[in-house]
Scaffold this active site. Structure first.
Site, mmCIF file in Angstrom:
data_model
loop_
_atom_site.group_PDB
_atom_site.id
_atom_site.type_symbol
_atom_site.label_atom_id
_atom_site.label_comp_id
_atom_site.label_asym_id
_atom_site.label_seq_id
_atom_site.Cartn_x
_atom_site.Cartn_y
_atom_site.Cartn_z
ATOM 1 N N LYS A 33 -6.580 6.438 -4.611
ATOM 2 C CA LYS A 33 -5.329 6.216 -3.873
ATOM 3 C C LYS A 33 -4.195 7.148 -4.331
ATOM 4 O O LYS A 33 -3.299 7.460 -3.559
ATOM 5 C CB LYS A 33 -4.892 4.757 -4.008
ATOM 6 C CG LYS A 33 -5.736 3.798 -3.184
ATOM 7 C CD LYS A 33 -5.197 2.386 -3.249
ATOM 8 C CE LYS A 33 -5.933 1.478 -2.288
ATOM 9 N NZ LYS A 33 -5.350 0.148 -2.182
ATOM 10 N N ASP B 144 -0.876 -1.238 2.738
ATOM 11 C CA ASP B 144 -1.194 -2.475 2.002
ATOM 12 C C ASP B 144 -0.043 -3.482 2.049
ATOM 13 O O ASP B 144 -0.243 -4.653 2.363
ATOM 14 C CB ASP B 144 -1.517 -2.160 0.530
ATOM 15 C CG ASP B 144 -2.941 -1.651 0.344
ATOM 16 O OD1 ASP B 144 -3.786 -1.905 1.220
ATOM 17 O OD2 ASP B 144 -3.197 -1.003 -0.690
#
Ligand code: NAP
Length: 287
Positions: free
Chosen positions: A70, A106
């Protein structure tokens, strides 16, 4: 059935075998009658740049990125969305004329899930984040951009909480406080906070009897208890919070909604998510 018009999507992580993203996105594609295919790949760290360049050369419209890439993927991107700039971590790459733009869905996925399940909105809330890792960063970046009253961060390693607080302070006007891990033992904390979000993996399968050291007897019906974990669907933290009368939400909604936001960014189609919650829950329940 694929044909020459079929659009390519992928998820990159390592390991990737347990990812539910291919199932989720294939479901969205079928539901939305979208002609696409979504594949999972596990490049080695030294192959990450090549994997992204290869997918770009093949015309992939979108990529998800998961642990451990990420942050590592950022140098290979043309730009970041404001959300991703705050948390310096991405889970979604969107193909543009410039190249791939990195986004982080997210945190907004979690907010969408809590809105959908409980009508919960971040504005005016006092939110406790337990943990300061990658998932906490994504959540913090999203809630800090809405008018929350206060974000309190506690983490086992306090320095990490402090660096997250510093990052947030550069991008948000909201009050941000870092407390010691031991502050979870103080009764006053529970009077000053209305939403508790466990962002640590404590309680995740197979260690399902583990729990962050929250004083459960201090939770009540005025509180919202959230766990980012979705395996198991109800952690010990959520089970005990529910017994105290608190509203609860697992990480299932966040997982589905972050995927729906990625799908919408790639295709401009916003999928309906109710059936996807059911599909992912059934899949998890069946092991
Ligand atoms: P991470 O970057 O490794 O961060 C883990 C965090 O938890 C750190 O703050 C760490 O504290 C803390 N922690 C770990 N073990 C602990 C322990 N035994 N006691 C106290 N604190 C502990 O992991 P992540 O990527 O943020 O993932 C965290 C969780 O979120 C995982 O369960 C993951 O499955 C879940 N998640 C869910 C979604 C979703 O869509 N629902 C999305 C992303 C992640 P230190 O700083 O002290 O090490």
């Amino acid at each position: 059935m694929s044909n020459t018009e079929t659009k390519l999507f992928a998820v990159l992580g390592n390991p990737i075998a347990h990812s539910l993203s291919p199932l989720l996105h294939s479901f969205f594609m079928e539901q939305c009658h979208y002609n696409g295919v979504y594949l999972a790949f596990a490049p080695k760290k030294e192959e990450l740049a090549q994997a992204i360049a290869g997918l770009k050369a093949l015309g992939a419209k979108g990529i998800n990125v998961t642990i451990p890439y990420k942050e590592a993927v950022i140098p290979y991107l043309a730009d970041l969305t404001p959300q991703a700039k705050i948390c310096q971590a991405v889970n979604t790459l969107i193909l543009t004329e410039k190249g791939f733009i990195g986004d982080n869905t997210d945190g907004n996925g979690l907010i969408k899930a809590l809105e959908k399940q409980h009508g919960w909105q971040p504005e005016g809330r006092k939110i406790l984040l337990i943990g300061a890792g990658g998932a906490a960063k994504g959540v913090a970046a999203a809630i800090a951009r809405r008018q929350v009253a206060e974000i309190v961060i506690v983490n086992r390693t306090k320095e990490k909480a402090e660096s997250l607080a510093k990052l947030l302070a550069q991008h948000s006007e909201c009050l941000i406080k870092v407390l010691d891990w031991d502050a979870l033992q103080q009764e006053t904390l529970y009077q000053n906070v209305d939403t508790f979000i466990n962002t640590t993996p404590v309680g995740m399968s197979p260690h399902i009897e583990a729990m962050a050291p929250v004083r459960m007897e201090c939770l009540c019906e005025d509180h919202m208890a959230v766990d980012l974990i979705y395996n198991p669907l109800e952690t010990k933290f959520l089970r005990l919070a529910k017994a105290q009368g608190a509203k609860t939400a697992s990480g299932l909604g966040m997982f589905v909604e972050q995927g729906a936001l990625s799908f919408a960014a790639w295709t401009t189609i916003t999928p309906e998510t109710t059936d996807a919650y059911r599909l992912i829950a059934e899949t998890l329940n069946n092991g």
